[in-house]
Design a protein around this motif. Structure first.
Motif, mmCIF file in Angstrom:
data_model
loop_
_atom_site.group_PDB
_atom_site.id
_atom_site.type_symbol
_atom_site.label_atom_id
_atom_site.label_comp_id
_atom_site.label_asym_id
_atom_site.label_seq_id
_atom_site.Cartn_x
_atom_site.Cartn_y
_atom_site.Cartn_z
ATOM 1 N N GLU A 96 -5.796 4.462 -7.307
ATOM 2 C CA GLU A 96 -6.021 6.035 -6.800
ATOM 3 C C GLU A 96 -7.245 6.028 -5.803
ATOM 4 O OE1 GLU A 96 -5.266 9.617 -9.175
ATOM 5 O OE2 GLU A 96 -4.274 10.166 -7.439
ATOM 6 N N GLU A 97 -8.235 5.338 -6.367
ATOM 7 C CA GLU A 97 -9.571 5.587 -5.450
ATOM 8 C C GLU A 97 -9.169 4.713 -4.550
ATOM 9 O OE1 GLU A 97 -11.478 7.957 -6.307
ATOM 10 O OE2 GLU A 97 -12.423 6.916 -4.913
ATOM 11 N N VAL A 98 -8.560 3.891 -4.352
ATOM 12 C CA VAL A 98 -8.376 2.857 -3.057
ATOM 13 C C VAL A 98 -7.347 3.685 -2.182
ATOM 14 C CG1 VAL A 98 -7.298 0.765 -2.242
ATOM 15 C CG2 VAL A 98 -8.611 0.704 -4.248
ATOM 16 N N THR A 99 -6.417 4.107 -2.817
ATOM 17 C CA THR A 99 -5.479 4.904 -1.732
ATOM 18 C C THR A 99 -6.121 6.222 -1.248
ATOM 19 O OG1 THR A 99 -4.453 6.031 -4.014
ATOM 20 C CG2 THR A 99 -3.179 4.316 -2.623
ATOM 21 N N ASN A 100 -6.857 6.873 -2.266
ATOM 22 C CA ASN A 100 -7.598 7.970 -1.634
ATOM 23 C C ASN A 100 -8.402 7.807 -0.464
ATOM 24 O OD1 ASN A 100 -6.286 9.666 -3.427
ATOM 25 N ND2 ASN A 100 -8.055 9.808 -4.936
ATOM 26 N N SER A 101 -9.288 6.594 -0.431
ATOM 27 C CA SER A 101 -10.223 6.522 0.536
ATOM 28 C C SER A 101 -9.696 5.696 1.572
ATOM 29 C CB SER A 101 -11.142 5.131 -0.306
ATOM 30 O OG SER A 101 -10.577 4.072 -0.362
ATOM 31 N N ILE A 102 -8.457 5.103 1.666
ATOM 32 C CA ILE A 102 -7.675 4.724 2.880
ATOM 33 C C ILE A 102 -6.993 6.019 3.396
ATOM 34 C CG2 ILE A 102 -5.665 3.730 3.548
ATOM 35 C CD1 ILE A 102 -6.106 1.553 1.270
ATOM 36 N N GLN A 103 -6.658 6.935 2.488
ATOM 37 C CA GLN A 103 -6.081 8.461 2.988
ATOM 38 C C GLN A 103 -7.228 9.041 3.780
ATOM 39 O OE1 GLN A 103 -2.611 9.582 2.517
ATOM 40 N NE2 GLN A 103 -3.566 11.202 4.042
ATOM 41 N N ALA B 282 -3.338 3.393 8.955
ATOM 42 C CA ALA B 282 -4.483 2.921 8.028
ATOM 43 C C ALA B 282 -4.082 1.495 7.060
ATOM 44 C CB ALA B 282 -5.215 3.942 7.458
ATOM 45 N N ALA B 283 -3.213 1.808 6.497
ATOM 46 C CA ALA B 283 -2.670 0.882 5.620
ATOM 47 C C ALA B 283 -2.343 -0.361 6.287
ATOM 48 C CB ALA B 283 -1.749 1.544 4.661
ATOM 49 N N LEU C 287 -5.418 -2.339 7.846
ATOM 50 C CA LEU C 287 -6.250 -2.794 6.698
ATOM 51 C C LEU C 287 -5.535 -3.794 5.883
ATOM 52 C CD1 LEU C 287 -7.784 0.458 5.556
ATOM 53 C CD2 LEU C 287 -8.973 -1.220 6.975
ATOM 54 N N TYR D 281 2.139 13.350 -2.382
ATOM 55 C CA TYR D 281 2.748 12.128 -2.781
ATOM 56 C C TYR D 281 4.233 12.460 -2.408
ATOM 57 C CZ TYR D 281 -1.664 10.256 -4.744
ATOM 58 O OH TYR D 281 -2.961 9.974 -5.177
ATOM 59 N N TRP E 268 -10.071 7.820 5.325
ATOM 60 C CA TRP E 268 -10.481 7.079 6.496
ATOM 61 C C TRP E 268 -9.014 7.232 7.289
ATOM 62 C CZ3 TRP E 268 -8.819 2.953 9.539
ATOM 63 C CH2 TRP E 268 -9.535 2.505 10.480
ATOM 64 N N GLY E 269 -8.186 7.217 6.905
ATOM 65 C CA GLY E 269 -7.125 7.480 8.081
ATOM 66 C C GLY E 269 -6.922 8.925 8.687
ATOM 67 N N GLU E 270 -6.927 9.875 7.924
ATOM 68 C CA GLU E 270 -7.109 11.215 8.389
ATOM 69 C C GLU E 270 -8.262 11.473 9.303
ATOM 70 O OE1 GLU E 270 -7.168 13.836 5.102
ATOM 71 O OE2 GLU E 270 -5.157 13.461 4.425
ATOM 72 N N LYS E 271 -9.378 10.715 9.182
ATOM 73 C CA LYS E 271 -10.704 11.006 9.932
ATOM 74 C C LYS E 271 -10.568 10.041 11.158
ATOM 75 C CE LYS E 271 -15.739 10.432 9.987
ATOM 76 N NZ LYS E 271 -16.822 10.267 9.129
ATOM 77 N N LYS F 285 -0.696 9.025 8.776
ATOM 78 C CA LYS F 285 -2.199 8.392 9.243
ATOM 79 C C LYS F 285 -2.294 7.356 7.882
ATOM 80 C CE LYS F 285 -3.997 12.071 11.863
ATOM 81 N NZ LYS F 285 -5.164 12.471 12.544
ATOM 82 N N PHE F 286 -1.916 7.621 6.832
ATOM 83 C CA PHE F 286 -2.067 6.788 5.606
ATOM 84 C C PHE F 286 -1.489 5.490 5.920
ATOM 85 C CE2 PHE F 286 -2.795 5.189 1.361
ATOM 86 C CZ PHE F 286 -2.149 4.516 1.071
ATOM 87 N N MET G 131 -3.738 15.142 -2.768
ATOM 88 C CA MET G 131 -2.982 14.431 -1.743
ATOM 89 C C MET G 131 -1.252 14.604 -1.910
ATOM 90 S SD MET G 131 -3.463 10.658 -0.291
ATOM 91 C CE MET G 131 -4.108 9.981 -1.578
ATOM 92 N N GLU H 269 -16.303 3.014 1.680
ATOM 93 C CA GLU H 269 -15.517 3.554 0.540
ATOM 94 C C GLU H 269 -14.438 2.733 0.144
ATOM 95 O OE1 GLU H 269 -17.710 5.344 -1.467
ATOM 96 O OE2 GLU H 269 -15.704 5.412 -2.168
ATOM 97 N N VAL H 270 -13.561 2.271 1.249
ATOM 98 C CA VAL H 270 -12.263 1.576 0.961
ATOM 99 C C VAL H 270 -12.671 0.330 0.244
ATOM 100 C CG1 VAL H 270 -10.385 0.569 2.099
ATOM 101 C CG2 VAL H 270 -11.168 2.709 2.787
ATOM 102 N N GLY I 28 0.779 -1.268 0.029
ATOM 103 C CA GLY I 28 0.039 -0.043 0.209
ATOM 104 C C GLY I 28 0.856 1.272 -0.001
ATOM 105 N N SER J 90 -13.884 0.531 -3.110
ATOM 106 C CA SER J 90 -12.977 1.002 -4.041
ATOM 107 C C SER J 90 -11.971 -0.231 -4.490
ATOM 108 C CB SER J 90 -12.270 2.051 -3.798
ATOM 109 O OG SER J 90 -11.469 1.660 -2.621
ATOM 110 N N ARG K 237 1.080 4.001 -3.073
ATOM 111 C CA ARG K 237 1.042 5.460 -2.665
ATOM 112 C C ARG K 237 2.129 6.468 -3.315
ATOM 113 N NH1 ARG K 237 1.702 9.547 0.758
ATOM 114 N NH2 ARG K 237 0.038 10.814 1.643
#
Lengths: 102, 102
Positions: free
Chosen positions: A88-95, B13-14, B17, B3, A97-100, B9-10, B1, B89-90, A23, B93, A27
């Motif tokens: 990118e959708e996957v990494t964006n959604s993990i990002q 989370a990664a 998960l 990079y 979620w991680g930030e929240k 945080k990413f 984002m 969302e994760v 992952g 995706s 990224r």
């Protein structure tokens, strides 16, 4: 999505993405073509051997493309293929979620 | 984002998960509260011990809630918390990418 039974495509995608470091590597490559040392710089805790293995794997799965530039010394770059960039959708959604939540 | 540098945080989370089976367990629980055997049914290759460990971990991270119903015999159910449901969302995706590329 049908949650009443497991989906083999989800399972193989999750297994690929779930491997340790994958992952993070993906990224880093979202930022464009990188050399080995550029990737290592962002993921210092990962060994050279691990990065080499993961890149071979990702290359064989068509997620990463490796380009050798015949310069002196030789320059080798890794970049995401279309299949890889489509994560990118996957990494964006993990990002997100991680930030929240992290 | 951004990079150009790794995001802690990413990364956490990664890592959460990315653990083997976690992605599949979360997908099963997206379908609502489940008992241990319901989860095992969808992920037959995973050992009881592994599932027990993962559920403890996910509970301690606030992703899963465990409810004990004092019936005879006792009934125990696992469900996603708000934090857990927010992973939809994760999982969506990953599902979309898997369907397209796997």
């Amino acid at each position: 999505m049908d949650y009443s039974k497991m989906c083999p495509k989800f399972e193989s995608a999750a297994e690929l993405l779930g491997k340790k470091w994958t992952g993070l590597i993906i990224r880093v490559l979202m930022g464009g073509p990188k050399r080995f040392k550029d990737i290592k710089e962002q993921i210092p805790d990962m060994s050279d051997k691990m990065l080499t293995d993961r890149m071979k794997e990702l290359e064989s799965l068509g997620v990463v493309k490796r380009t050798v530039y015949p310069e002196m010394p030789v320059r080798i770059e890794y970049e995401l293929t279309e299949k890889g960039r489509d994560l990118e959708e996957v990494t964006n959604s993990i990002q997100a979620w991680g930030e929240k939540w992290m």
